[in-house]
Write a protein that holds these residues in place. Structure first.
Motif, PDB file in Angstrom:
ATOM      1  N   ALA A 107       0.830  -1.209   0.000  1.00 44.11           N
ATOM      2  CA  ALA A 107       0.000   0.000   0.000  1.00 44.11           C
ATOM      3  C   ALA A 107       0.865   1.259   0.000  1.00 44.11           C
ATOM      4  CB  ALA A 107      -0.916  -0.002   1.212  1.00 44.11           C
ATOM      5  N   LEU A 108       1.910   1.261   0.826  1.00 48.48           N
ATOM      6  CA  LEU A 108       2.754   2.457   0.885  1.00 48.48           C
ATOM      7  C   LEU A 108       3.453   2.697  -0.456  1.00 48.48           C
ATOM      8  CD1 LEU A 108       4.350   2.280   4.457  1.00 48.48           C
ATOM      9  CD2 LEU A 108       2.413   3.639   3.671  1.00 48.48           C
ATOM     10  N   THR A 109       3.908   1.603  -1.084  1.00 48.91           N
ATOM     11  CA  THR A 109       4.541   1.765  -2.392  1.00 48.91           C
ATOM     12  C   THR A 109       3.525   2.293  -3.401  1.00 48.91           C
ATOM     13  OG1 THR A 109       5.896  -0.147  -1.826  1.00 48.91           O
ATOM     14  CG2 THR A 109       5.981   0.592  -4.095  1.00 48.91           C
ATOM     15  N   ALA A 110       2.319   1.745  -3.342  1.00 48.36           N
ATOM     16  CA  ALA A 110       1.288   2.186  -4.280  1.00 48.36           C
ATOM     17  C   ALA A 110       0.937   3.656  -4.044  1.00 48.36           C
ATOM     18  CB  ALA A 110       0.047   1.313  -4.123  1.00 48.36           C
ATOM     19  N   VAL A 111       0.873   4.061  -2.769  1.00 47.60           N
ATOM     20  CA  VAL A 111       0.572   5.461  -2.468  1.00 47.60           C
ATOM     21  C   VAL A 111       1.694   6.376  -2.974  1.00 47.60           C
ATOM     22  CG1 VAL A 111       0.329   7.124  -0.583  1.00 47.60           C
ATOM     23  CG2 VAL A 111      -0.945   4.978  -0.508  1.00 47.60           C
ATOM     24  N   SER A 112       2.951   5.968  -2.730  1.00 44.88           N
ATOM     25  CA  SER A 112       4.074   6.750  -3.260  1.00 44.88           C
ATOM     26  C   SER A 112       3.929   6.907  -4.763  1.00 44.88           C
ATOM     27  CB  SER A 112       5.412   6.056  -3.022  1.00 44.88           C
ATOM     28  OG  SER A 112       5.576   5.693  -1.718  1.00 44.88           O
ATOM     29  N   PHE A 113       3.609   5.791  -5.396  1.00 45.85           N
ATOM     30  CA  PHE A 113       3.470   5.817  -6.850  1.00 45.85           C
ATOM     31  C   PHE A 113       2.438   6.846  -7.277  1.00 45.85           C
ATOM     32  CE2 PHE A 113       0.988   4.263 -10.502  1.00 45.85           C
ATOM     33  CZ  PHE A 113       1.965   4.296 -11.482  1.00 45.85           C
ATOM     34  N   LEU A 114       1.279   6.785  -6.628  1.00 42.91           N
ATOM     35  CA  LEU A 114       0.201   7.725  -6.980  1.00 42.91           C
ATOM     36  C   LEU A 114       0.633   9.169  -6.726  1.00 42.91           C
ATOM     37  CD1 LEU A 114      -3.405   6.649  -6.045  1.00 42.91           C
ATOM     38  CD2 LEU A 114      -2.467   7.298  -8.258  1.00 42.91           C
ATOM     39  N   LEU A 115       1.282   9.389  -5.573  1.00 47.98           N
ATOM     40  CA  LEU A 115       1.722  10.754  -5.257  1.00 47.98           C
ATOM     41  C   LEU A 115       2.721  11.255  -6.297  1.00 47.98           C
ATOM     42  CD1 LEU A 115       2.147  10.637  -1.384  1.00 47.98           C
ATOM     43  CD2 LEU A 115       0.579  12.093  -2.702  1.00 47.98           C
ATOM     44  N   GLY A 116       3.665  10.384  -6.672  1.00 50.34           N
ATOM     45  CA  GLY A 116       4.643  10.764  -7.690  1.00 50.34           C
ATOM     46  C   GLY A 116       3.952  11.116  -8.991  1.00 50.34           C
ATOM     47  N   ALA A 117       2.995  10.271  -9.369  1.00 47.80           N
ATOM     48  CA  ALA A 117       2.289  10.500 -10.629  1.00 47.80           C
ATOM     49  C   ALA A 117       1.508  11.811 -10.571  1.00 47.80           C
ATOM     50  CB  ALA A 117       1.356   9.331 -10.912  1.00 47.80           C
ATOM     51  N   CYS A 195       9.775   1.685   0.010  1.00 43.95           N
ATOM     52  CA  CYS A 195       8.388   2.091  -0.291  1.00 43.95           C
ATOM     53  C   CYS A 195       8.379   3.395  -1.079  1.00 43.95           C
ATOM     54  CB  CYS A 195       7.598   2.276   0.993  1.00 43.95           C
ATOM     55  SG  CYS A 195       7.319   0.745   1.870  1.00 43.95           S
ATOM     56  N   LEU A 196       9.364   4.227  -0.771  1.00 46.75           N
ATOM     57  CA  LEU A 196       9.406   5.540  -1.402  1.00 46.75           C
ATOM     58  C   LEU A 196       9.743   5.458  -2.897  1.00 46.75           C
ATOM     59  CD1 LEU A 196       9.028   8.343  -0.059  1.00 46.75           C
ATOM     60  CD2 LEU A 196      11.495   8.605  -0.207  1.00 46.75           C
ATOM     61  N   THR A 197      10.413   4.370  -3.327  1.00 49.35           N
ATOM     62  CA  THR A 197      10.806   4.285  -4.737  1.00 49.35           C
ATOM     63  C   THR A 197       9.597   4.358  -5.665  1.00 49.35           C
ATOM     64  OG1 THR A 197      10.843   1.901  -4.472  1.00 49.35           O
ATOM     65  CG2 THR A 197      12.964   3.030  -4.433  1.00 49.35           C
ATOM     66  N   GLY A 198       8.423   3.998  -5.116  1.00 52.55           N
ATOM     67  CA  GLY A 198       7.207   4.139  -5.910  1.00 52.55           C
ATOM     68  C   GLY A 198       7.024   5.571  -6.398  1.00 52.55           C
ATOM     69  N   PHE A 199       7.479   6.516  -5.602  1.00 54.03           N
ATOM     70  CA  PHE A 199       7.377   7.926  -5.978  1.00 54.03           C
ATOM     71  C   PHE A 199       8.143   8.193  -7.277  1.00 54.03           C
ATOM     72  CE2 PHE A 199       8.373  12.485  -5.529  1.00 54.03           C
ATOM     73  CZ  PHE A 199       7.137  12.983  -5.138  1.00 54.03           C
ATOM     74  N   GLY A 200       9.351   7.653  -7.331  1.00 54.23           N
ATOM     75  CA  GLY A 200      10.153   7.794  -8.552  1.00 54.23           C
ATOM     76  C   GLY A 200       9.464   7.139  -9.739  1.00 54.23           C
ATOM     77  N   LEU A 201       8.908   5.960  -9.485  1.00 58.82           N
ATOM     78  CA  LEU A 201       8.228   5.256 -10.581  1.00 58.82           C
ATOM     79  C   LEU A 201       7.037   6.062 -11.082  1.00 58.82           C
ATOM     80  CD1 LEU A 201       7.900   2.746 -12.339  1.00 58.82           C
ATOM     81  CD2 LEU A 201       6.601   1.681 -10.520  1.00 58.82           C
ATOM     82  N   GLY A 202       6.256   6.605 -10.146  1.00 60.86           N
ATOM     83  CA  GLY A 202       5.089   7.404 -10.541  1.00 60.86           C
ATOM     84  C   GLY A 202       5.501   8.598 -11.381  1.00 60.86           C
ATOM     85  N   SER A 267      13.108  12.891 -13.316  1.00 62.47           N
ATOM     86  CA  SER A 267      14.549  12.748 -13.062  1.00 62.47           C
ATOM     87  C   SER A 267      14.860  13.061 -11.612  1.00 62.47           C
ATOM     88  CB  SER A 267      15.353  13.715 -13.931  1.00 62.47           C
ATOM     89  OG  SER A 267      15.208  13.396 -15.271  1.00 62.47           O
ATOM     90  N   PHE A 268      14.293  14.174 -11.142  1.00 62.21           N
ATOM     91  CA  PHE A 268      14.525  14.579  -9.755  1.00 62.21           C
ATOM     92  C   PHE A 268      14.051  13.492  -8.800  1.00 62.21           C
ATOM     93  CE2 PHE A 268      12.132  16.086  -6.102  1.00 62.21           C
ATOM     94  CZ  PHE A 268      13.173  16.499  -5.288  1.00 62.21           C
ATOM     95  N   ALA A 269      12.820  13.009  -9.031  1.00 61.50           N
ATOM     96  CA  ALA A 269      12.241  12.035  -8.106  1.00 61.50           C
ATOM     97  C   ALA A 269      13.060  10.756  -8.089  1.00 61.50           C
ATOM     98  CB  ALA A 269      10.796  11.741  -8.518  1.00 61.50           C
ATOM     99  N   GLU A 270      13.446  10.308  -9.276  1.00 58.22           N
ATOM    100  CA  GLU A 270      14.186   9.050  -9.321  1.00 58.22           C
ATOM    101  C   GLU A 270      15.563   9.158  -8.720  1.00 58.22           C
ATOM    102  OE1 GLU A 270      12.697   6.787 -13.267  1.00 58.22           O
ATOM    103  OE2 GLU A 270      13.441   8.833 -13.352  1.00 58.22           O
ATOM    104  N   SER A 271      16.270  10.256  -9.034  1.00 60.50           N
ATOM    105  CA  SER A 271      17.634  10.333  -8.513  1.00 60.50           C
ATOM    106  C   SER A 271      17.600  10.444  -6.998  1.00 60.50           C
ATOM    107  CB  SER A 271      18.393  11.502  -9.143  1.00 60.50           C
ATOM    108  OG  SER A 271      17.771  12.711  -8.844  1.00 60.50           O
ATOM    109  N   THR A 272      16.615  11.169  -6.477  1.00 64.32           N
ATOM    110  CA  THR A 272      16.529  11.274  -5.024  1.00 64.32           C
ATOM    111  C   THR A 272      16.192   9.919  -4.404  1.00 64.32           C
ATOM    112  OG1 THR A 272      15.680  13.491  -5.412  1.00 64.32           O
ATOM    113  CG2 THR A 272      15.536  12.668  -3.181  1.00 64.32           C
ATOM    114  N   CYS A 273      15.218   9.221  -5.000  1.00 65.05           N
ATOM    115  CA  CYS A 273      14.856   7.909  -4.458  1.00 65.05           C
ATOM    116  C   CYS A 273      16.037   6.957  -4.507  1.00 65.05           C
ATOM    117  CB  CYS A 273      13.688   7.307  -5.244  1.00 65.05           C
ATOM    118  SG  CYS A 273      12.145   8.166  -4.948  1.00 65.05           S
TER     119      CYS A 273
END
Lengths: 745, 745
Positions: A107-117, A195-202, A267-273
């Motif tokens: 769930a946390l990964t999915a939420v990160s993903f949604l937030l990133g997107a 879990c946060l890597t989902g943010f980069g993916l999104g 780019s920013f999100a992924e490099s930070t993650c």
């Protein structure tokens, strides 16, 4: 010492405030003549009462572009949201299952993903709004005497985007981290960052759709509008009689601005993650503040960019045409140089004087010091600058490579093509050598953590980079509006000069983007390998990724094919939509020949062309995006982790070359055409309208999808494949211990 | 059982004899009318007394082409010999030093190198001679009614080249092996085969210069001649008034025939050397005959190709145009299918029922059986056929991809370019998947030995492949001669139809060449790794090639850049020389306008154009060749074996994609142009001379260096880098234990 959390949130807020201030400065330029206007507006001949018609026309064009862009983004984001909601479920289920039915992790990964997107979409939307709002105001400023106002308007438009995107990105990412911290109170930072890597993916997924969708939209319209000149002679690209002209201008906003904004946010999100997940062990040993060092660097970057931005707007304001390019270049170089001491002190203050990192391969533990981390970031920042300057050398018509391409037009379009493609291929040599040195240097210093810090370094001046990147299309569009509103040709000349400088400096910005993409992908790949290695208790990847494993090598060449297939799909989509566009234009002129009169009583049907671009891009953006997303996913599920590792190596190696060469070939063709246009008609190159110019236009047209659709999207291809593998690492490992469904050894 | 030595020498002799027989059949066609001619000649209206002038003209053209080709090859081989003599010394010293001052090893490797180089030059020279000799005779045969004679003449010309090259290659290689056996009486076959790898390197070095030099020559002339039509309207490529026309025809012989001959000889030499060095342990355990199994397969291949060649010339002779393409295709497919049982029995008879191979990575010993070796060879042969058929699909105008490209010409050269490049990129997908499967399959079955056998399998039908490859340029040239001699247009139409079929089947041949190059490179790379591993007593590469070693990864991206840099250099060379050519033609017409008369009293200065092509190719072939040769050499010397392994992985991955896509884009543009030319002028595509046709010509011109200079040379790039690393493996290891001069970890 000030806590990192305070520094990060404050710098992010400053970024957002600064963006708001810039926006307010732009908003002071009025489209209509008003009695309560300031000094500048009162003097403005464009807005005097005699020009009511022009004002009305400006508003009409502005509204048409705004509505077109708005409705396209709505449609595009609808597709994106649909995709994301399905993919959120996939992430929730697969990641949760992969983590041994730990559905909270899913769930946390999915939420990160949604937030990133969502943040990525917000960035794109915001960029589009600002750009459309500022284009027409840049046109108005350009109608006034002097260069300072119009330069500053376009530059500020860029700054709104640059600072708000950085501020927003840092804020959302960091707040997500803080709230996840509540769930992981036992300093299980590895799980948190995973879990946060989902943010980069999104961020990446939306970047992919934004770049490809926007890229197809803008280039279908642009190529279509260009080709109309070939089919119906004597109608330039931005002529109001050209039915594709509004679509072309909408495209600049949704592709070159919104698409690029999502791209750089990704780019920013992924490099930070990547840096956070690799450096999570630092947090466990030395505390939260040390771990969030990568975010701190980005926060400090905002402040550095903010101070540096005074150079262009106030310290050395632009007074004449010749200063425009220099102003932008100085801006980028100054930001990069100022970053170096800033990073040094950030590292000294926030990193412990000694900290440990486990090596990706083998069983060593490296003892690191702040200066090593500082060096890695600096290598990235300086490497980016060098790559950028090389890119400029190959794409600016001030230097011999582009002039050679212009000369090749003398013997026709074919030699122009041969020279342009050769230039692109050749232009990859130095950037690749620089990248190789940065990889070797940062990897040797701090293992994969160093690579991820170097990637952060490439992006440290992101706010400035974005400012300049947005500046270009704003000027381009301002010129288009001037032409459509039939303003004095001098206005168009001014915006063209501003745009030309923007093209060159945008090339420098691309250098940073490509370099960072390559390093981020490598760092994410390293993080993937580390994660599988830990999951398997060193049974897998203990000795690294062996390319002589049959499955790994086989997927290595498949990975190398992905960027080519991706480029083929996106280029062909542009070609297809452009051909449709030309047919539509042809149809309009056939059915209504008076549209071609010098002073036509009717306007052409702009909306039909907008519809073609919209439909083409919505239809065509899904297959290439899906290919890039599902190839690693299915490879991992069916063939396992050895296959994935080969796939990533191959994709990374081929993407770097192709991304650099396509972007630079395109830039060179564009500027070769501009160079020829600047020559007098009795010169050797024949100037505008000559056969030589026509040959150059062919190159420019081919270069459009190269440099604005396929080339920059290849950056996303490599990052997206890598971040996706990382997010699903546990899932892949859960299937036959990383052997995949087919359980191949 | 017949001893392997007997089988190999006898099959090689049969190949040579068969080539001689084909040559004799061609020589029976007389250029002049003779009273003692056979029935065919007596009926020939072309050679009747009334046509004395035509006969004289044919002889004149033939002599001009012959002299041009002869003098170019002389000049080219002079450069090659100079390079080779220097490089022989380098090999002697470095290899001898690397083997611990074992100067005999150095000398034997150097001798192998020289022999390989000389055989390669001999193959190229022979091919050129045969082609020039046969071109004019094909023209004469085409002037007669019916298709059988002219098809057979061109086909036999190809067969002379195909069988003599295979026979010669096997003979020289095998005799070298036998004489080295005298020096290694203690069955030290590993050392013997290591010395023999010089043969592959020699073949490859000449192949590189032959392909690049010949490729630049032919395409400079071809592109130049094409462009003349743009600069001076109304002069087709092969018009006798076109000063570049003789150079163009010379180019077909030195580039498409001699260059390609050297290229395929290089492939044969390298794949055989790779299989021998990897399989040398089989010889130690199971005797000489088992070890030379790869050579046996090539020998048996000659016999299979010989029998299959009756299909085209006698069993189902070509009777009408529609049958030409089918005849060639059936020929290739039949050879491949007939190879399967032949290989099966060879494996059963000559390989021991059980034999062992050490795995490249780890410490396993694999126990193998003949059927596994057979399967590997078969996978290669069938994989090659599939890749070939896919290539045909993407480059023949019978299918939709090329027709789409032709349609894209409707909106101009730009969309033609976009579609053509996209087609090339896309066409790599299936071949890469097939290659990946063959790599995985053969590697899993027999480790690296399997990969080398699969490479042999790709080349098993080499004699047939070469026959068809040479057939194409012979027909092309025959058409050129017909036009220059101002024969009836029907003759040109006939040769054009023959040539079109040749283009398509040549595309199939390219599939085999690319597939084999990729596998050979991988096998050579594996052999390199094994050799370093043994030298270092498992200290290096025990766990394979780790892509997460910083140096390896850094050189991985550098390796990926090499093919792009190489393509850039060679393409630009063609562009540069073509532009010089156009200027020379322009100069001739300016100084002597009556050259353009319909029946000019003077001939243009053909020699000036020949000189331009010659000088350009001699000057321009050295830098790209040197880059490919010295990059791995210097990398190994300065940065060590980890760097080399990364370099090879990167170069291999990028070369495969680029080689396939460049070749196929070029082929598709050529055939899209031909497709448009075949349409009536009132059709949608406008036929010859229309604007659509002009757009197609731009694509064809860009495609020329793609498909005949850069694309095919990329095959050599990957192989050459790999074989060079293998030859100098001991040298690299001798420097700081494989750390290189800089001794980087």
């Amino acid at each position: 010492m000030i806590p990192a959390t305070l520094v990060i949130t404050v710098t992010a807020f400053i970024g957002l405030k600064w963006a708001a201030l810039q926006f307010w400065l732009i908003s002071r330029i009025k489209i209509e003549a008003t009695t309560d206007a300031g000094d500048d507006e009162a003097e403005d001949p464009l807005l005097s009462d005699e020009n009511n018609e022009t004002t009305a026309r400006l508003k009409e064009i502005y509204t048409a572009i705004y509505e077109g862009a708005e409705s396209f983004l709505r449609a595009e984001y609808k597709v994106c949201l649909l995709f994301c909601s399905v993919f959120t479920v996939i992430i929730f289920v697969l990641v949760g299952w992969g983590a041994g039915w730990d559905m909270v992790k899913g769930a946390l990964t999915a939420v990160s993903f949604l937030l990133g997107a969502l943040t990525s979409m917000a960035s794109g939307y915001l960029g589009m709004k600002v750009a459309v709002y500022s284009n027409v105001r840049t046109t108005i400023s350009a109608a006034k005497p002097g260069w300072r106002d119009c330069f500053n308007t376009a530059f500020r438009a860029g700054a709104v985007m640059g600072f708000s995107l950085c501020g927003l990105g840092i804020l959302v990412l960091y707040l997500t981290m803080l709230s996840y911290k509540l769930y992981f109170p036992q300093a299980n930072w590895l799980a948190l960052t995973e879990c946060l890597t989902g943010f980069g993916l999104g961020g990446s997924v939306i970047a992919m759709f934004g770049r490809v969708g926007g890229g197809i939209y803008t280039k279908a319209a642009d190529v279509g509008a260009d080709l109309v000149g070939k089919v119906v002679h004597g109608i330039p690209e931005d002529d109001p009689r050209n039915p594709a002209t509004i679509a072309d201008n909408v495209g600049d906003n949704v592709g070159d601005v919104a698409g690029m904004g999502s791209d750089l946010f990704g780019s920013f999100a992924e490099s930070t993650c990547a840096a956070l997940v690799i450096g999570s062990s630092i947090g466990v040993a030395s505390g939260w503040d040390a771990m969030v060092f990568p975010v701190l660097v980005s926060g400090v970057g905002i402040i550095v960019c903010l101070f540096a931005s005074f150079i262009a707007t106030d310290i050395w304001p632009v007074k004449k045409e010749a200063q425009v390019e220099m102003a932008l270049k100085v801006q980028l170089i100054a930001t990069t140089l100022l970053m170096i001491p800033a990073v040094y002190f950030t590292a000294r203050w926030y990193l412990p004087s000694e900290f440990e990192i486990k090596s990706t391969v083998g069983s060593d533990t490296l003892t690191l010091h702040p200066w090593q981390a500082f060096l890695c970031v600096t290598m990235g920042a300086v490497g980016g600058l060098i790559i950028g300057l090389v890119t400029e050398y190959y794409t600016s018509h001030s230097y011999s490579p582009v002039r050679e391409v212009a000369n090749a037009c003398k013997t026709g379009a074919a030699t122009n093509m041969i020279y342009g493609i050769a230039l692109g291929y050749k232009s990859a040599i130095i950037p690749v050598l620089v990248l190789a040195m940065v990889v070797y240097g940062s990897f040797s210093l701090c293992d994969m953590y160093g690579v991820s810090l170097a990637a952060i370094g490439f992006l440290a001046n992101l706010a400035t980079g974005l400012t300049i990147d947005v500046y270009g299309p704003v000027c381009d569009n301002a010129g288009g509006i001037a032409e459509m509103a039939e303003l004095d040709p001098s206005v168009r000349e001014k915006t063209d000069a501003l745009d030309a400088a923007g093209n060159t400096t945008a090339a420098i910005g691309k250098g940073f983007a490509i370099g960072s993409a390559a390093l981020v992908s490598l760092a994410l790949f390293g993080a993937f390998v580390t994660r599988i290695r830990h999951s398997s208790n060193d049974a897998l990847f203990e000795h690294g990724v062996n390319m002589l494993e049959p499955l790994t090598f086989a997927f290595g060449i498949i990975g190398g094919m992905i960027p080519f297939a991706f480029a083929a799909m996106t280029m062909k989509s542009v070609g297809l939509a452009a051909m449709e566009m030309v047919q539509e234009v042809q149809r309009q002129f056939d059915e209504n020949p008076q549209l071609l009169d010098d002073n036509p009583s009717e306007r052409p049907d702009y909306d039909a062309c907008i519809a073609i671009s919209t439909n083409a891009s919505l239809k065509e953006m899904v297959p290439p995006g899906a290919m890039v997303i599902f190839t690693p996913l299915l490879t991992g599920i069916f063939f396992g982790v050895n296959a994935i590792s080969g796939l990533l190596v191959g994709a990374l190696i081929a993407s770097i070359q192709l991304a650099i060469s396509m972007s630079n070939s395109g830039g060179a063709w564009d500027n070769a055409k501009k160079y020829i246009e600047k020559q007098p008609t009795d010169s050797e190159l024949g100037g505008k309208g000559s056969d030589i110019h026509k040959a150059a236009v062919v190159g420019d047209t081919v270069g459009d999808p190269f440099k604005d659709t396929s080339g920059p999207a290849l950056n996303i291809v490599m990052k997206l494949m890598a971040v996706l593998s990382l997010v699903f690492a546990d899932t892949f490992y859960a299937i036959h211990g990383g052997g995949g469904v087919f359980n191949l050894k």
